[in-house]
Motif scaffolding. Structure first.
Motif, PDB file in Angstrom:
ATOM      1  N   TRP A  98      52.914  32.098  39.990  1.00 25.71           N
ATOM      2  CA  TRP A  98      53.246  33.012  41.074  1.00 25.71           C
ATOM      3  C   TRP A  98      54.427  32.481  41.853  1.00 25.71           C
ATOM      4  O   TRP A  98      54.692  31.285  41.888  1.00 25.71           O
ATOM      5  N   GLU A  99      55.141  33.407  42.463  1.00 22.95           N
ATOM      6  CA  GLU A  99      56.221  33.063  43.375  1.00 22.95           C
ATOM      7  C   GLU A  99      55.556  32.619  44.669  1.00 22.95           C
ATOM      8  O   GLU A  99      54.652  33.288  45.171  1.00 22.95           O
ATOM      9  N   ASN A 100      55.970  31.483  45.201  1.00 20.74           N
ATOM     10  CA  ASN A 100      55.304  30.938  46.380  1.00 20.74           C
ATOM     11  C   ASN A 100      55.838  31.610  47.652  1.00 20.74           C
ATOM     12  O   ASN A 100      56.672  31.072  48.353  1.00 20.74           O
ATOM     13  N   ASN A 101      55.337  32.826  47.921  1.00 23.23           N
ATOM     14  CA  ASN A 101      55.711  33.522  49.147  1.00 23.23           C
ATOM     15  C   ASN A 101      54.443  33.942  49.886  1.00 23.23           C
ATOM     16  O   ASN A 101      53.344  33.543  49.521  1.00 23.23           O
ATOM     17  N   THR A 102      54.582  34.754  50.904  1.00 21.31           N
ATOM     18  CA  THR A 102      53.428  35.069  51.748  1.00 21.31           C
ATOM     19  C   THR A 102      52.361  35.897  51.044  1.00 21.31           C
ATOM     20  O   THR A 102      51.191  35.791  51.353  1.00 21.31           O
ATOM     21  N   SER A 103      52.732  36.757  50.107  1.00 22.67           N
ATOM     22  CA  SER A 103      51.728  37.558  49.394  1.00 22.67           C
ATOM     23  C   SER A 103      51.934  37.398  47.892  1.00 22.67           C
ATOM     24  O   SER A 103      52.539  38.239  47.239  1.00 22.67           O
ATOM     25  N   PRO A 104      51.459  36.275  47.340  1.00 19.17           N
ATOM     26  CA  PRO A 104      51.741  36.005  45.919  1.00 19.17           C
ATOM     27  C   PRO A 104      51.022  36.972  44.977  1.00 19.17           C
ATOM     28  O   PRO A 104      49.867  37.316  45.169  1.00 19.17           O
ATOM     29  N   THR A 105      51.758  37.412  43.971  1.00 16.45           N
ATOM     30  CA  THR A 105      51.196  38.191  42.878  1.00 16.45           C
ATOM     31  C   THR A 105      51.081  37.244  41.694  1.00 16.45           C
ATOM     32  O   THR A 105      52.078  36.673  41.252  1.00 16.45           O
TER      33      THR A 105
END
Length: 158
Positions: A98-105
């Motif tokens: 997953w991309e390490n951001n606030t709302s990971p998919t």
């Protein structure tokens, strides 16, 4: 199978654990153990363990990540299985990333090799992944390994 007890080389020891001798390290054998406590001439009654079969009674650890090479659009991951495979073992690695951001998919992929690429990524972006091994045993059953701890790497800038 042999209908007789064999020593494991652990008699008369103060240790509370004992390793399997090499001749007993067979994954498909059913192992029954018995033990007792001894103090000088005093001995307890024998205690018997439930049957143990490594192929079905073992929890596989997570695979070990050896290295990660970054490029602008991918991560190249090299790993090792949690045990030395025997000839004919079918191992599958399930990768969650997953991309390490606030709302990971979370995206998933499966690989059978210990060197694989997580591709189609954004450049200069932090990505995390976790890997779980799966072993297909002779009976057709699947043994699931433990999930590895998440590991994060930033893709390169082109």
């Amino acid at each position: 199978f042999y209908d007789r007890w064999s020593g494991m080389g652990c008699a008369q020891t103060p240790l509370t654990q004992c390793g399997f001798p090499p001749e007993l390290r067979r994954r498909r054998w059913t192992i029954l153990l018995r033990l007792r406590a001894e103090l000088g001439p005093l001995t307890s009654a024998w205690v018997h363990t439930p049957p143990f079969v490594a192929d079905t009674n073992t929890t596989l650890g997570p695979p070990r990540v050896n290295s990660v090479s970054v490029s602008p659009e991918s991560l190249l991951v090299s790993l090792s299985p949690p045990f030395t495979p025997e000839p004919g073992d079918l191992l599958q690695y399930h990768v969650s990333y997953w991309e390490n951001n606030t709302s990971p998919t979370v995206k998933k992929l499966s690989e059978s090799k210990t060197l694989f690429q997580i591709g189609n990524l954004k450049e200069s972006t932090l990505y995390c992944f976790s890997i779980q091994v799966q072993l297909k045993i002779y009976s057709g059953h699947l043994l699931q390994g433990e999930q590895s701890a998440p590991e994060c790497h930033r893709t390169a800038l082109s």
